[in-house]
Design an enzyme around this catalytic site. Structure first.
Site, PDB file in Angstrom:
ATOM      1  N   GLN A   1     -29.623 -34.118  62.482  1.00  0.00           N
ATOM      2  CA  GLN A   1     -28.918 -33.862  63.750  1.00  0.00           C
ATOM      3  C   GLN A   1     -27.515 -34.479  63.780  1.00  0.00           C
ATOM      4  OE1 GLN A   1     -29.651 -32.054  66.484  1.00  0.00           O
ATOM      5  NE2 GLN A   1     -31.575 -31.334  65.621  1.00  0.00           N
TER       6      GLN A   1
ATOM      7  N   ASN B   1     -33.565 -35.525  67.628  1.00  0.00           N
ATOM      8  CA  ASN B   1     -33.369 -34.098  67.893  1.00  0.00           C
ATOM      9  C   ASN B   1     -33.745 -33.701  69.312  1.00  0.00           C
ATOM     10  OD1 ASN B   1     -35.849 -34.866  66.298  1.00  0.00           O
ATOM     11  ND2 ASN B   1     -36.534 -32.890  67.088  1.00  0.00           N
TER      12      ASN B   1
ATOM     13  N   SER C   1     -29.289 -30.729  56.723  1.00  0.00           N
ATOM     14  CA  SER C   1     -29.691 -29.329  56.760  1.00  0.00           C
ATOM     15  C   SER C   1     -28.534 -28.464  57.242  1.00  0.00           C
ATOM     16  CB  SER C   1     -30.888 -29.171  57.700  1.00  0.00           C
ATOM     17  OG  SER C   1     -31.231 -27.815  57.816  1.00  0.00           O
TER      18      SER C   1
ATOM     19  N   GLY D   1     -33.928 -29.268  55.623  1.00  0.00           N
ATOM     20  CA  GLY D   1     -34.114 -30.651  56.056  1.00  0.00           C
ATOM     21  C   GLY D   1     -35.547 -31.131  55.873  1.00  0.00           C
ATOM     22  N   THR D   2     -36.503 -30.262  56.153  1.00  0.00           N
ATOM     23  CA  THR D   2     -37.914 -30.627  56.009  1.00  0.00           C
ATOM     24  C   THR D   2     -38.225 -31.006  54.565  1.00  0.00           C
ATOM     25  OG1 THR D   2     -38.517 -29.134  57.813  1.00  0.00           O
ATOM     26  CG2 THR D   2     -40.278 -29.757  56.284  1.00  0.00           C
TER      27      THR D   2
ATOM     28  N   CYS E   1     -40.327 -27.111  67.516  1.00  0.00           N
ATOM     29  CA  CYS E   1     -41.550 -27.150  66.708  1.00  0.00           C
ATOM     30  C   CYS E   1     -42.783 -27.315  67.578  1.00  0.00           C
ATOM     31  CB  CYS E   1     -41.492 -28.306  65.716  1.00  0.00           C
ATOM     32  SG  CYS E   1     -39.892 -28.488  64.967  1.00  0.00           S
TER      33      CYS E   1
ATOM     34  N   THR F   1     -34.769 -22.119  40.602  1.00  0.00           N
ATOM     35  CA  THR F   1     -33.427 -21.532  40.566  1.00  0.00           C
ATOM     36  C   THR F   1     -32.723 -21.766  41.894  1.00  0.00           C
ATOM     37  OG1 THR F   1     -34.160 -19.884  38.983  1.00  0.00           O
ATOM     38  CG2 THR F   1     -32.152 -19.377  40.219  1.00  0.00           C
TER      39      THR F   1
ATOM     40  N   HIS G   1     -28.299 -25.391  58.544  1.00  0.00           N
ATOM     41  CA  HIS G   1     -28.313 -24.549  59.753  1.00  0.00           C
ATOM     42  C   HIS G   1     -28.110 -25.338  61.038  1.00  0.00           C
ATOM     43  CE1 HIS G   1     -32.481 -25.016  61.519  1.00  0.00           C
ATOM     44  NE2 HIS G   1     -32.732 -25.501  60.313  1.00  0.00           N
TER      45      HIS G   1
HETATM   46  C1  LIG Z   1     -34.104 -29.448  62.262  1.00  0.00           C
HETATM   47  C2  LIG Z   1     -34.538 -30.808  61.849  1.00  0.00           C
HETATM   48  C3  LIG Z   1     -35.284 -31.021  60.682  1.00  0.00           C
HETATM   49  C4  LIG Z   1     -35.791 -29.884  59.839  1.00  0.00           C
HETATM   50  O1  LIG Z   1     -34.770 -29.227  59.126  1.00  0.00           O
HETATM   51  P1  LIG Z   1     -35.037 -27.760  58.569  1.00  0.00           P
HETATM   52  O2  LIG Z   1     -33.832 -27.448  57.752  1.00  0.00           O
HETATM   53  O3  LIG Z   1     -35.184 -26.871  59.762  1.00  0.00           O
HETATM   54  O4  LIG Z   1     -36.283 -27.819  57.734  1.00  0.00           O
HETATM   55  C5  LIG Z   1     -35.610 -32.304  60.337  1.00  0.00           C
HETATM   56  N1  LIG Z   1     -35.211 -33.352  61.081  1.00  0.00           N
HETATM   57  C6  LIG Z   1     -34.483 -33.206  62.201  1.00  0.00           C
HETATM   58  C7  LIG Z   1     -34.054 -34.408  62.974  1.00  0.00           C
HETATM   59  C8  LIG Z   1     -34.132 -31.935  62.633  1.00  0.00           C
HETATM   60  O5  LIG Z   1     -33.431 -31.781  63.748  1.00  0.00           O
END
Ligand SMILES: *Cc1c(COP(=O)(O)O)cnc(C)c1O
Length: 387
Positions: free
Chosen positions: A179, A151, A199, A71-72, A325, A237, A201
């Site tokens: 989220q 989040n 993202s 996500g980042t 974070c 890759t 996870h």
């Molecule tokens: C977790 C999160 C991210 C970051 O995603 P990652 O895959 O952990 O880098 C970005 N934005 C929000 C709102 C999140 O909850």
């Protein structure tokens, strides 16, 4: 002691079926998707299938989805990519004060590079309005970035309204939907979204893989250059097992979303009610209705959030104060401060985020432990005893 996991906004458990889908791509089908031989072709087919699965959950076409390292990276790619591409047209960006640091710190970095950023203030529930966006638009505005759901406090933004405003003014609209994806319904077409970050996870997929949706016709500068992967928009890759896992997780989470979110919402309401009824001087943070199904965020007066986390942890309960974070630093959450909470109240905030793997008995146990922990901490608190 049975452990209880209530930190699903930080990350979620990997689904067993997702791991099963990934394993063959770590062991047998290890080809490089860019290779023309059978090993490569098999890997390429798997990546394409995952792209269809992940695109479907936001009503995008597969060729509008670009896999990233999470996500980042998707947030950085969207914002820096548009800023670089449109710098000739303008250098003004609009976002909100409550974004994830992946967006906020990206915007701050751009400010150091000569861009101008408007951080829209939020109301007491952590929301902005489409009108605020419209009023902040300028002739040199090149991008609006507003998170889908927060989040920390779980507040859901009026994304479709903001999308319409941006579309009407011909300004690119990005949303960090990390989220929200696979937790609440999203339709990039109906909601006029140009760019969307997700993202894996956060919906029971693997860590280190995500995607950026880029609406057909929107051009941006790539963040990473090198090979021609991801149609020249993200070199490197492909993380084939991760991407396969993301696809499987997306399909499973999305197909069960209606049932699961109802279940999680019921657990959330039971937890919220229990806390508010059993513990005095507690306030629910975030929007009462426009809220993620799994988010409970409360401020417990006369208590340090960190002390509360330790007490819960000793009892096997995983929770969070503010965002993961910022844990490790004692600064109060920028989200709660932006919502107008005084420092001392923001300090005593606790986030419990649920998934469909949680149970009613876990919820009841957390309420019981929390009540006792608050009693003990308050008994030691000079401020509480002098009030
Ligand atoms: C977790 C999160 C991210 C970051 O995603 P990652 O895959 O952990 O880098 C970005 N934005 C929000 C709102 C999140 O909850």
């Amino acid at each position: 002691m049975n452990r209880i996991y209530m930190d699903n906004a930080a990350t979620t458990a990997l689904r067993r079926e997702v791991l099963d889908a990934m394993l063959p791509y770590m062991l047998d089908t290890y080809g490089n998707p860019s290779s023309i031989h059978a090993y490569g072709r098999d890997a390429k087919l798997a990546v394409d299938a995952a792209r269809r699965q992940a695109a479907a959950v936001i009503n995008a076409s597969p060729d509008e989805l670009y896999f990233t390292g999470g996500g980042t990276e998707a947030d950085n790619m969207a914002i820096k990519g548009m800023a670089a591409r449109l710098s000739g047209r303008g250098k003004h960006i609009i976002t909100t004060a409550v974004e994830h640091h992946a967006v906020l710190h990206t915007c701050q970095q751009l400010e150091r590079r000569g861009y101008e950023v408007t951080y829209l203030p939020v109301d007491e529930f952590g929301r902005i309005t489409a009108k605020q966006v419209e009023d902040a638009l300028r002739p040199d505005t090149i991008l609006v970035s507003v998170m889908y759901a927060n989040n920390e406090v779980g507040t859901v933004m009026p994304i479709a309204d903001i999308g319409s405003v941006c579309r009407a003014h011909n300004v690119i609209f990005h949303t960090d939907a990390v989220q929200a994806v696979c937790h609440i319904p999203i339709d990039v077409k109906a909601e006029c979204i140009d760019l969307l970050s997700m993202s894996a996870h956060k919906f029971h997929g693997p860590k280190g893989v995500g995607a950026l949706y880029i609406r057909k016709g929107v051009a941006l500068e790539p963040l990473l250059v090198g090979g021609a992967q991801e149609r020249r928009r993200r070199a490197g890759t492909e993380n084939v097992p991760g991407i396969v896992g993301m696809g499987a997780a997306a399909e499973l989470a999305h197909s069960g979303m209606e049932r699961d979110s109802e279940l999680v919402r019921a657990l959330r309401d039971r937890l919220t009610r229990g806390i508010l009824e059993r513990i005095p001087h507690v306030k629910l943070n975030g929007h009462p209705v426009e809220r993620l199904p799994g988010n409970v965020n409360v401020s417990i007066q006369y208590i340090e959030g960190e002390a509360m986390l330790l007490m819960l942890d000793i009892n096997g309960i995983a929770a969070s104060s503010g965002s993961a974070c910022t844990s490790g630093s004692l600064d109060p959450s920028h989200v709660l401060l932006a919502m107008g909470l005084p420092h001392e109240i923001a300090h005593g905030s606790l986030r419990l985020t649920l998934s469909e793997y949680n149970t009613e008995s876990e919820v009841d146990r957390v309420i019981e432990v929390l009540e006792k922990a608050v009693d003990r901490l308050r008994a030691m608190s000079p401020i509480y005893n002098n009030q």
